[in-house]
Design an enzyme around this catalytic site. Structure first.
Site, PDB file in Angstrom:
ATOM      1  N   TYR A   1       9.979  42.809   5.327  1.00 33.25           N
ATOM      2  CA  TYR A   1      10.953  42.023   4.551  1.00 33.25           C
ATOM      3  C   TYR A   1      10.206  41.110   3.576  1.00 33.25           C
ATOM      4  O   TYR A   1       9.459  40.226   3.997  1.00 33.25           O
ATOM      5  CB  TYR A   1      11.794  41.204   5.528  1.00 33.25           C
ATOM      6  CG  TYR A   1      13.005  40.489   4.982  1.00 33.25           C
ATOM      7  CD1 TYR A   1      12.990  39.849   3.753  1.00 33.25           C
ATOM      8  CD2 TYR A   1      14.164  40.436   5.737  1.00 33.25           C
ATOM      9  CE1 TYR A   1      14.112  39.187   3.287  1.00 33.25           C
ATOM     10  CE2 TYR A   1      15.294  39.768   5.272  1.00 33.25           C
ATOM     11  CZ  TYR A   1      15.252  39.135   4.043  1.00 33.25           C
ATOM     12  OH  TYR A   1      16.360  38.470   3.595  1.00 33.25           O
TER      13      TYR A   1
ATOM     14  N   TYR B   1      13.938  46.208  -5.377  1.00 31.87           N
ATOM     15  CA  TYR B   1      15.046  47.123  -5.040  1.00 31.87           C
ATOM     16  C   TYR B   1      16.370  46.375  -5.069  1.00 31.87           C
ATOM     17  O   TYR B   1      17.209  46.581  -5.945  1.00 31.87           O
ATOM     18  CB  TYR B   1      14.798  47.732  -3.659  1.00 31.87           C
ATOM     19  CG  TYR B   1      15.892  48.668  -3.196  1.00 31.87           C
ATOM     20  CD1 TYR B   1      16.255  49.766  -3.951  1.00 31.87           C
ATOM     21  CD2 TYR B   1      16.548  48.455  -1.978  1.00 31.87           C
ATOM     22  CE1 TYR B   1      17.264  50.627  -3.522  1.00 31.87           C
ATOM     23  CE2 TYR B   1      17.537  49.312  -1.542  1.00 31.87           C
ATOM     24  CZ  TYR B   1      17.898  50.395  -2.322  1.00 31.87           C
ATOM     25  OH  TYR B   1      18.883  51.235  -1.882  1.00 31.87           O
TER      26      TYR B   1
END
Lengths: 380, 138
Positions: free
Chosen positions: A278, A326
């Protein structure tokens, strides 16, 4: 948990991602869930376990018409979905339910039907952190980095490399928000947000969601998609206040969660073909590589700078482009899980050839919590 | 009094001594009378050994700069000038978040590990915030 007793049999993101001003947050949950149920060949009547974070699982269950026998509203930030996977695996193995739906959705950018973000001024954070100006992640999550940089001689250029490499992955992904190549100079010349962090070292703010469906490995063989098995899981938490982290150069929650997941999976680092960490900000993958044990302390930034995580490198990392390129609707852990599942199914836009083991590692809050899932695509 | 339209803390029964201290120009910490550990944020038991036998004491106010950022994003409540958000290590051991004041808000002026001393900024009739400034040479 026992290895490969549970599998992901449905996985999908929202139909649209990025900017979705005509859809509420609740409907984004439903959109992702309907896509995942279609992927698994199921309807709401087949789901008997529900989990979500941020929003209430009651709200999501009722909206979709699900009557569960197992409910999990664990909400510890963006890694909550890793924890849901872990808890769901235990619940299915214990017979509490058979088929679990985990959803995430956030109208992070358009704020349609989105939660208000606020901290109670009487909470610990409200008393001892917020008054000094840390009401948002860019001024909070970033604070430990300077100590790390001084201790290990890591530079702003090194942090910039993280963003550059992830853009290389995003360039291969048609759904990525940002796909144009960037250079270290581009990153270092982007707008100053909170020194030493520039705009391109910070994650996006978008709309979107995702959903996973899990069931027992035994049943998984009968589903339309290639099952993706859960090999190991971990979770932990450290502190709601970033100022109270034990060590600004390492996350205790990362270390505990990662060690647990590796232990359950019974794997070595060399066995890992694909990794998601993450990346709310550019220093996160560096901390993750070290705290998960892929690199020695102080070596994570050089590992990325030297190209080991880029396309063609030996440890493909954040292959969807990550939160930096993204998408990042607010609780990115779901998208890390989705990319791991795509890689294990062999259908990722930037597919890692012959990948057999993938890890998705999440952070919750600002180094507050963590969850780690090890996936395998090899049948038990 | 600075122009305060910023979020301010609300004391709880367990933290009132701290905020009363800052109002009176004291940085108050707690320590365990059993294991002698100093700790922060306030709570009426020792986070290390669990003992409820703890005492409040006045800390030295000395600290060193552990880490920080310089926020460049304009905010309605903090103004448009870049400002530090820092974590300091108190001489007594615990760490706390603060702002470094009375010096340029630049990487050059804000060196990690530099010695600091506490100063109190009156934000309202009830609340004074502990800030830190470069220590005066002895």
């Amino acid at each position: 948990m026992k290895q490969k007793t549970i599998a992901v049999v449905g996985a999908a993101e929202t139909t649209e991602m990025g900017k979705i001003p005509d859809t509420s947050q609740l409907m984004l949950h439903a959109d992702a869930a309907l896509n995942a149920m279609k992927d698994a060949g199921l309807t709401a009547k087949d789901i008997d376990g529900i989990a979500t974070a941020g929003d209430s699982p009651v709200e999501v269950a009722h909206y979709l018409g699900i009557t569960p026998t197992w409910v999990d509203g664990t909400s510890v930030g963006g890694c909550s979905f890793m924890l849901h996977v872990r808890h769901a695996a235990a619940a299915i193995n214990e017979g509490l339910c058979n088929t679990v739906l985990i959803t995430h959705a956030e109208s992070g950018r358009s704020r349609v039907g989105a939660r208000r973000f606020s901290r109670d001024p009487a909470s610990q954070s409200g008393q001892f952190e917020v008054p000094f100006g840390i009401t948002s992640p860019p001024t909070m999550f970033t604070i430990p980095a300077l100590r790390y940089m001084k201790q290990y001689g890591v530079t702003e250029e090194d942090l910039a490399h993280v963003a550059v490499v992830q853009r290389e992955w995003a360039a291969q992904n048609p759904r990525a928000s940002f796909r144009d190549p960037i250079t270290v100079d581009d990153v270092l010349n982007s707008k100053m947000i909170a020194w030493p962090f520039r705009m391109l070292m910070c994650c996006l703010v978008t709309d979107g969601g995702g959903a996973l469906i899990l069931t027992s490995a035994e049943r998984a063989k009968d589903f339309p998609q290639k099952p993706v098995y859960i090999l190991g899981t971990g979770e932990s938490c450290e502190t709601p206040m970033i100022s109270q982290m034990e060590d600004f150069t390492s996350s205790k929650a990362f270390r505990v969660s990662g060690k647990k997941a590796f232990g359950e999976a019974g794997i070595k680092h060399a066995d890992v073909d694909h990794l998601m960490i993450y990346d709310a900000f550019a220093h996160l993958p560096v901390y993750g590589l070290e705290d998960l044990g892929f690199c020695d302390k102080g070596e994570g930034a050089a590992f990325i700078r030297d190209g080991h995580t880029r396309p063609g490198g030996r440890l493909p990392l954040n292959t969807n482009g990550g939160g930096l390129s993204y998408m990042h609707s607010g609780m990115y852990g779901m998208y890390a899980l989705q990319e791991s599942v795509r890689q294990m199914r062999g259908i990722a836009p930037a597919q890692v050839p012959n990948a057999k083991i993938s890890i998705a590692h999440g952070v919750g809050g600002m180094f507050a919590a963590s969850g780690t899932i090890v996936f395998s695509n090899e049948a038990p | 009094m600075a122009d305060y339209n910023r979020p301010l803390p609300t004391a709880t029964p367990e933290t009132r001594h701290f905020w009363e201290g800052t109002q009176n120009g004291e940085l108050r910490l707690q320590r365990c009378t059993a294991c002698k550990e100093s700790y922060f944020p306030p709570r009426p038991f020792c986070p290390v050994c669990g003992s409820r036998a703890v005492e409040v004491y006045k800390a030295s106010g000395k600290a060193t700069l552990y880490s920080y950022v310089i926020n460049h994003r304009p905010r309605p409540d903090f103004g448009t000038e870049p400002h530090s958000i820092a974590v300091v290590t108190l001489a007594e051991g615990p760490r706390m978040m603060t702002n470094i004041v009375d010096c340029p808000q630049t990487p050059e002026a804000l060196a990690l590990d530099m010695p600091l001393e506490v100063t109190f900024e009156k934000a309202s009739d009830e609340i004074s915030l502990p800030k830190f400034r470069p220590a005066k040479k002895a």
